[in-house]
Design a protein around this motif. Structure first.
Motif, mmCIF file in Angstrom:
data_model
loop_
_atom_site.group_PDB
_atom_site.id
_atom_site.type_symbol
_atom_site.label_atom_id
_atom_site.label_comp_id
_atom_site.label_asym_id
_atom_site.label_seq_id
_atom_site.Cartn_x
_atom_site.Cartn_y
_atom_site.Cartn_z
ATOM 1 N N THR A 42 0.986 -1.319 0.008
ATOM 2 C CA THR A 42 -0.121 -0.200 -0.012
ATOM 3 C C THR A 42 0.942 1.108 -0.059
ATOM 4 O O THR A 42 0.534 2.022 -0.852
ATOM 5 C CB THR A 42 -0.878 0.046 1.178
ATOM 6 N N ILE A 43 1.786 1.259 0.801
ATOM 7 C CA ILE A 43 2.491 2.766 1.123
ATOM 8 C C ILE A 43 3.428 2.933 -0.072
ATOM 9 O O ILE A 43 4.149 3.788 -0.114
ATOM 10 C CB ILE A 43 3.430 2.565 2.317
ATOM 11 N N PHE A 44 3.989 1.798 -0.816
ATOM 12 C CA PHE A 44 4.895 2.021 -1.920
ATOM 13 C C PHE A 44 4.180 2.367 -3.481
ATOM 14 O O PHE A 44 4.963 2.314 -4.274
ATOM 15 C CB PHE A 44 5.843 0.807 -2.093
ATOM 16 N N TYR A 64 11.498 -7.239 -1.109
ATOM 17 C CA TYR A 64 11.714 -7.016 -2.196
ATOM 18 C C TYR A 64 10.642 -6.250 -2.967
ATOM 19 O O TYR A 64 9.338 -6.860 -2.773
ATOM 20 C CB TYR A 64 12.201 -8.342 -3.080
ATOM 21 N N ILE A 65 10.767 -5.395 -3.695
ATOM 22 C CA ILE A 65 9.600 -4.432 -4.214
ATOM 23 C C ILE A 65 9.749 -4.373 -5.490
ATOM 24 O O ILE A 65 10.716 -3.962 -6.075
ATOM 25 C CB ILE A 65 9.667 -2.992 -3.538
ATOM 26 N N SER A 66 8.977 -4.759 -6.492
ATOM 27 C CA SER A 66 8.687 -4.428 -7.596
ATOM 28 C C SER A 66 7.485 -3.745 -8.061
ATOM 29 O O SER A 66 6.481 -3.313 -7.616
ATOM 30 C CB SER A 66 8.886 -5.849 -8.350
ATOM 31 N N LYS A 67 7.687 -2.778 -9.396
ATOM 32 C CA LYS A 67 6.483 -2.209 -9.944
ATOM 33 C C LYS A 67 6.447 -2.318 -11.252
ATOM 34 O O LYS A 67 7.568 -2.827 -12.117
ATOM 35 C CB LYS A 67 6.628 -0.764 -9.308
ATOM 36 N N GLU A 73 14.919 8.231 -9.144
ATOM 37 C CA GLU A 73 15.650 8.640 -7.819
ATOM 38 C C GLU A 73 14.717 8.960 -6.404
ATOM 39 O O GLU A 73 14.981 8.586 -5.295
ATOM 40 C CB GLU A 73 16.214 9.943 -8.189
ATOM 41 N N LYS A 74 13.371 9.621 -6.829
ATOM 42 C CA LYS A 74 12.664 9.940 -5.558
ATOM 43 C C LYS A 74 12.274 8.779 -4.958
ATOM 44 O O LYS A 74 11.662 9.004 -3.686
ATOM 45 C CB LYS A 74 11.546 10.885 -6.091
ATOM 46 N N ASP A 75 12.038 7.639 -5.756
ATOM 47 C CA ASP A 75 11.511 6.509 -5.125
ATOM 48 C C ASP A 75 12.554 5.788 -4.223
ATOM 49 O O ASP A 75 12.352 5.285 -3.032
ATOM 50 C CB ASP A 75 11.379 5.340 -6.433
ATOM 51 N N ASP A 76 14.017 5.974 -4.665
ATOM 52 C CA ASP A 76 15.156 5.355 -3.818
ATOM 53 C C ASP A 76 15.191 5.797 -2.607
ATOM 54 O O ASP A 76 15.299 5.462 -1.516
ATOM 55 C CB ASP A 76 16.120 5.501 -4.652
ATOM 56 N N VAL A 77 14.840 7.570 -2.506
ATOM 57 C CA VAL A 77 15.058 8.314 -1.551
ATOM 58 C C VAL A 77 13.842 7.987 -0.436
ATOM 59 O O VAL A 77 14.415 7.739 0.860
ATOM 60 C CB VAL A 77 14.870 9.913 -1.978
ATOM 61 N N ASN A 80 14.490 4.613 1.210
ATOM 62 C CA ASN A 80 15.471 4.449 2.190
ATOM 63 C C ASN A 80 15.429 5.324 3.478
ATOM 64 O O ASN A 80 15.836 4.860 4.507
ATOM 65 C CB ASN A 80 16.943 5.328 1.570
ATOM 66 N N LYS A 81 14.200 6.426 3.419
ATOM 67 C CA LYS A 81 13.635 7.000 4.513
ATOM 68 C C LYS A 81 12.949 6.070 5.598
ATOM 69 O O LYS A 81 12.926 5.757 6.674
ATOM 70 C CB LYS A 81 12.995 8.220 4.110
ATOM 71 N N ILE A 82 11.933 5.217 4.668
ATOM 72 C CA ILE A 82 11.046 4.261 5.290
ATOM 73 C C ILE A 82 12.035 3.179 5.832
ATOM 74 O O ILE A 82 11.733 2.858 7.232
ATOM 75 C CB ILE A 82 10.122 3.637 4.383
#
Length: 417
Positions: A42-44, A64-67, A73-77, A80-82
């Motif tokens: 949900t949150i990703f 492991y997250i796929s889409k 880059e904003k997804d990576d940031v 990493n914060k989560i």
């Protein structure tokens, strides 16, 4: 046996098989890890992305997250914060500041704001279009009592966090309300509340002494795209596929005519086999190209199979559930010893489904054969319902049996009149 044959038969099955209207949950252990995977899905899920999450346990949780779309880059940031917030929460004592849970919730609502806005719009339409319904009055009364200055017409100006909390708290106490509430409205409430609900569940789990070690070592990994995001596939004509299952041209014409008399099937045929150059749909055109892509959950399967990872894994998706073809592929993987549990299935046939490109030639061949066998059975059964009903009608079958066969042809094989 080829992927061209597969995509051709997928399109035929989608045209003649009625879609399932309801998602079906898989029966799973009530373990917190399974719920956690669903919360992560949900949150990703940002914008219109379809997300799949595989969760397994080692020294800590590994997700492991796929889409569908490529990562940015904003997804990576964000991810990493989560990960950082969850590790910090696992180290916090219960009496410490709520800075990490609050920061996590804020990040989630900001990252998912576009999708949340679209869900609030659906709730807004419910409130404006049905103001006299008792269940709408009940929700508005609850929101007005708990949110200063709340007005349905100004819902778009309400703080997204506030309305999410209102929807979640209202949804939690619905058992105390006697009103019969339509499932569609409940779904809209649940979806607006889902981000706050997921943040609450994740925080609760990360703060639980039982899971602190797992969260202190949590790892969130993004699965890279497999080849081009979208590719083209040329398919065989509908006529070509159907004729490979019937005895003669007369049987083909009989089946085709029955399909064209059925409005839902005719509509799907026109969408799938529309010829843009001529402005019409053609059932005998072998030059149609369709767009296909590897579904998010299949990217996770490719990763598992290529690594021969048969450890227990739970896969959650951000949509209604795995489609029929993903379900078939996962079922085959289970037969090969892969221990996979999913969050649910929707049963829909997706003509955009692309065959997962695993490295093992044997697995590719056998899984392709397995899926084609299941698609063949659907096509054969549909044709049999029509051609058998029309042959020997005065001696072999009763009018009632013919009627039931046609009912099943229209409604699906599981229909019981």
């Amino acid at each position: 046996m080829s992927e061209k044959e597969l995509h051709s038969k997928i399109c035929v099955v989608q045209s003649i098989k009625p879609p399932f209207s309801e998602a079906r949950d898989e029966v799973v252990d009530n373990d917190a890890s399974y719920k956690l995977a669903c919360n992560f899905a949900t949150i990703f899920a940002r914008d219109n992305d379809l997300i799949a999450v595989k969760l397994k346990i080692s020294d800590g949780y590994i997700a492991y997250i796929s889409k569908f779309n490529p990562w940015h880059e904003k997804d990576d940031v964000y991810i990493n914060k989560i990960e950082e917030y969850l590790r910090n929460m696992s180290k916090d004592s219960s009496k410490k500041s709520k800075a990490n849970p609050d920061a996590l919730t804020s990040e989630v609502l900001s990252y998912c704001s576009y999708k949340l806005e679209s869900r609030i719009k659906k709730l807004y339409n419910d409130l404006i279009r049905n103001p006299d319904e008792e269940y709408i009055k009940s929700f508005i009364g609850y929101a007005s009592a708990n949110l200063k200055g709340f007005e349905p017409k100004k819902l778009h100006y309400v703080n997204k966090l506030d309305i999410s909390v209102i929807c979640q708290s209202y949804y939690e106490q619905l058992d105390k309300i006697d009103n019969e509430i339509p499932q569609k409205f409940l779904g809209h409430l649940r979806k607006v509340a889902s981000y706050v609900a997921s943040a609450i569940n994740i925080t609760k789990c990360a703060s639980n002494v039982k899971y602190k070690n797992l969260f202190s070592n949590i790892e969130l990994h993004m699965i890279d795209s497999i080849g081009p995001v979208i590719s083209k596939s040329r398919i065989l004509s509908w006529e070509n596929v159907i004729k490979s299952f019937v005895r003669n041209h007369e049987d083909y014409e009989r089946f085709r005519d029955e399909c064209l008399k059925n409005d839902p099937i005719a509509t799907r045929l026109k969408r799938l086999y529309y010829h843009y150059h001529d402005g019409e749909f053609k059932l005998d055109d072998d030059n149609i190209e369709i767009l296909v892509f590897v579904h998010a959950e299949m990217k996770l399967l490719v990763n598992m199979i290529d690594q021969k990872d048969k450890s227990k894994s739970f896969i959650a998706v951000s949509s209604a559930g795995c489609c029929y073809l993903c379900e078939l592929y996962i079922d085959f993987a289970r037969k090969r010893g892969y221990n996979i549990i999913t969050s649910g299935k929707c049963g829909r046939i997706r003509d955009t489904w692309k065959f997962p490109p695993v490295a093992s030639i044997d697995f590719r061949f056998e899984s392709l054969k397995y899926i084609l066998k299941n698609l063949d059975r659907i096509i054969e059964n549909k044709i049999k319902l029509v051609t058998d009903a029309d042959s020997d009608s005065d001696t072999t079958n009763s009018p009632d049996s013919h009627r039931q066969e046609i009912y099943r042809f229209i409604m699906g094989d599981d229909f019981q009149p």
